[in-house]
Design an enzyme around this catalytic site. Sequence first.
Site, PDB file in Angstrom:
ATOM      1  N   TYR A 146      19.798 -16.565  -9.160  1.00 18.66           N
ATOM      2  CA  TYR A 146      20.882 -15.669  -8.749  1.00 18.66           C
ATOM      3  C   TYR A 146      20.727 -14.365  -9.508  1.00 18.66           C
ATOM      4  O   TYR A 146      20.511 -14.372 -10.726  1.00 18.66           O
ATOM      5  CB  TYR A 146      22.228 -16.318  -9.075  1.00 18.66           C
ATOM      6  CG  TYR A 146      23.438 -15.461  -8.771  1.00 18.66           C
ATOM      7  CD1 TYR A 146      23.792 -15.158  -7.454  1.00 18.66           C
ATOM      8  CD2 TYR A 146      24.245 -14.962  -9.799  1.00 18.66           C
ATOM      9  CE1 TYR A 146      24.915 -14.388  -7.180  1.00 18.66           C
ATOM     10  CE2 TYR A 146      25.369 -14.191  -9.522  1.00 18.66           C
ATOM     11  CZ  TYR A 146      25.702 -13.902  -8.213  1.00 18.66           C
ATOM     12  OH  TYR A 146      26.820 -13.138  -7.946  1.00 18.66           O
ATOM     13  N   ASP A 241      15.285 -11.182 -15.033  1.00 23.65           N
ATOM     14  CA  ASP A 241      16.740 -11.155 -15.022  1.00 23.65           C
ATOM     15  C   ASP A 241      17.218 -12.021 -16.180  1.00 23.65           C
ATOM     16  O   ASP A 241      17.238 -13.242 -16.107  1.00 23.65           O
ATOM     17  CB  ASP A 241      17.297 -11.662 -13.691  1.00 23.65           C
ATOM     18  CG  ASP A 241      18.826 -11.579 -13.654  1.00 23.65           C
ATOM     19  OD1 ASP A 241      19.429 -11.339 -14.721  1.00 23.65           O
ATOM     20  OD2 ASP A 241      19.400 -11.754 -12.570  1.00 23.65           O
ATOM     21  N   LYS A 274      26.267 -10.211 -19.685  1.00 21.95           N
ATOM     22  CA  LYS A 274      26.956 -11.304 -20.378  1.00 21.95           C
ATOM     23  C   LYS A 274      27.031 -11.119 -21.906  1.00 21.95           C
ATOM     24  O   LYS A 274      27.876 -10.373 -22.360  1.00 21.95           O
ATOM     25  CB  LYS A 274      26.368 -12.643 -19.939  1.00 21.95           C
ATOM     26  CG  LYS A 274      26.609 -12.840 -18.431  1.00 21.95           C
ATOM     27  CD  LYS A 274      26.342 -14.195 -17.859  1.00 21.95           C
ATOM     28  CE  LYS A 274      26.865 -14.270 -16.425  1.00 21.95           C
ATOM     29  NZ  LYS A 274      25.905 -14.528 -15.392  1.00 21.95           N
TER      30      LYS A 274
HETATM   31  C1  LIG Z   1      25.806 -13.698 -14.024  1.00 18.88           C
HETATM   32  C2  LIG Z   1      24.484 -13.306 -13.529  1.00 18.88           C
HETATM   33  C3  LIG Z   1      24.297 -12.154 -12.750  1.00 18.88           C
HETATM   34  C4  LIG Z   1      25.452 -11.343 -12.236  1.00 18.88           C
HETATM   35  O1  LIG Z   1      26.188 -10.767 -13.244  1.00 18.88           O
HETATM   36  P1  LIG Z   1      27.693 -10.295 -12.934  1.00 18.88           P
HETATM   37  O2  LIG Z   1      28.119  -9.621 -14.196  1.00 18.88           O
HETATM   38  O3  LIG Z   1      28.456 -11.540 -12.594  1.00 18.88           O
HETATM   39  O4  LIG Z   1      27.628  -9.374 -11.765  1.00 18.88           O
HETATM   40  C5  LIG Z   1      23.009 -11.780 -12.432  1.00 18.88           C
HETATM   41  N1  LIG Z   1      21.958 -12.497 -12.833  1.00 18.88           N
HETATM   42  C6  LIG Z   1      22.099 -13.617 -13.563  1.00 18.88           C
HETATM   43  C7  LIG Z   1      20.881 -14.362 -13.996  1.00 18.88           C
HETATM   44  C8  LIG Z   1      23.358 -14.078 -13.916  1.00 18.88           C
HETATM   45  O5  LIG Z   1      23.487 -15.211 -14.610  1.00 18.88           O
END
Ligand SMILES: *Cc1c(COP(=O)(O)O)cnc(C)c1O
Length: 434
Positions: A146, A241, A274
């Site tokens: 994701y 990511d 995060k």
């Molecule tokens: C949480 C997450 C996102 C999205 O971040 P948001 O702050 O919720 O938009 C993108 N990539 C990864 C791997 C994530 O865990």
Amino acid sequence: MTPNIDQNDALFERARRVIPGGVNSPVRAFKAVGGTPRFIKRAQGAYFWDTNDTRYIDYIGSWGPMILGHGHPAIVQAVQNAVLEGFSFGAPTEREIELAEEILRLVPSMDMVRLVSSGTEAAMTAIRLARGATGRSKFIKFEGCYHGHADALLVKAGSGLATFGNPTSAGVPPEVVQHTLVLEYNNVEQLEEAFALHGPELACLMVEPIAGNMNFVRASVPFMQRCRELCSQYGALLAFDEVMTGCRVALGSAQSVYAKAIPGFEPDLTVMGKVIGGGMPLAAFGAKRAVMEQLAPLGPVYQAGTLSGNPVATACGLATLKEIQKPGFFETLSGRTRSLVDGLNNAALDAGVPFCGDSEGGMFGFFLLPKLPQNYGQVMKTEGARFNRLFHGLLERGVYIAPALYEAGFVSAAHTEADIAATVSAAREVFSSL
Ligand SMILES: *Cc1c(COP(=O)(O)O)cnc(C)c1O
């Protein structure tokens, strides 16, 4: 308080009248596991309390950011001080430079970063930047990873390598995902085929190095090595990511874990979020100088944000990054997290429940499966009904894990050995009835 009407039920009913599904992010609605979501009133350390004043040991930590636990005094102080100086200026601040310098020190594969407000925004812009920097349109992502909810990333595999993906959300026109190639995670053969077919047209390959949005699945070292080699060979950018793994699995993020196994390993682009915001809306993306200088106002790739580099969020992020660099922080956190997974494993083994788990730093995952899955298809072989009984059994015993079997879990520095032991003993009871 002994409410006859559960306050969570009452709030959920009220919420559903004014907010679609009663929640502002779908997984909070307990749709996968059934039942009423808990409405959280306050949190402290490793715990939060719902509107009935029921206490839970919190293993979601706001889905990753709360690595110090809730209400850490140094963070609260930093945020309070920042608020008194102002909420948002729309003009640059010294704190943005400090946070950028700090991130670059921790993740040295990047020369420059840009701060934004969410992981979605960071990943979306990283794709735009990769396309702008290479002059190519196509990119690779992997099923089960994701990267936020930008249109071009809401896509599942098509019928073959030549056909590209199909949208996973209504409202995303097929033309918008026609450049997104979706591959199976950890499948080297398919990766090689994809590069052989489309290599010269690929702007980037985006990957969660340790995938936390299909529970917890590591990219194997040979797979990651091949990703690196093929990207270099074809001039595509390798985009990590690390929104979830960044400063969560190790101080240097997941890329430092792979660099230990693959000498000299570095991604070309990194997306963070995060933990670097410590629970405030903050994310970032970065790369080498030549790539980052393609961004406006220096270059032709546009990006902007009213609240980007927000002074309160940057104060929170800076204070958080300072705490996690204290000596022994990650050793202790990793040990706690590993002891949780080991404890759960032993409890399941004793009850004869198929189980396997894994962890890195303060992030963990477990499966009601006999062996660790390598891709999304294998993850989804978990028996949903059984996971749901485990989830509700733990919840009734005051342990809050992610309400879906495809989500990772998080331990914070505030979780004590006693919290881990209480969690394992709750799980032991639940396993015996599975
Ligand atoms: C949480 C997450 C996102 C999205 O971040 P948001 O702050 O919720 O938009 C993108 N990539 C990864 C791997 C994530 O865990």
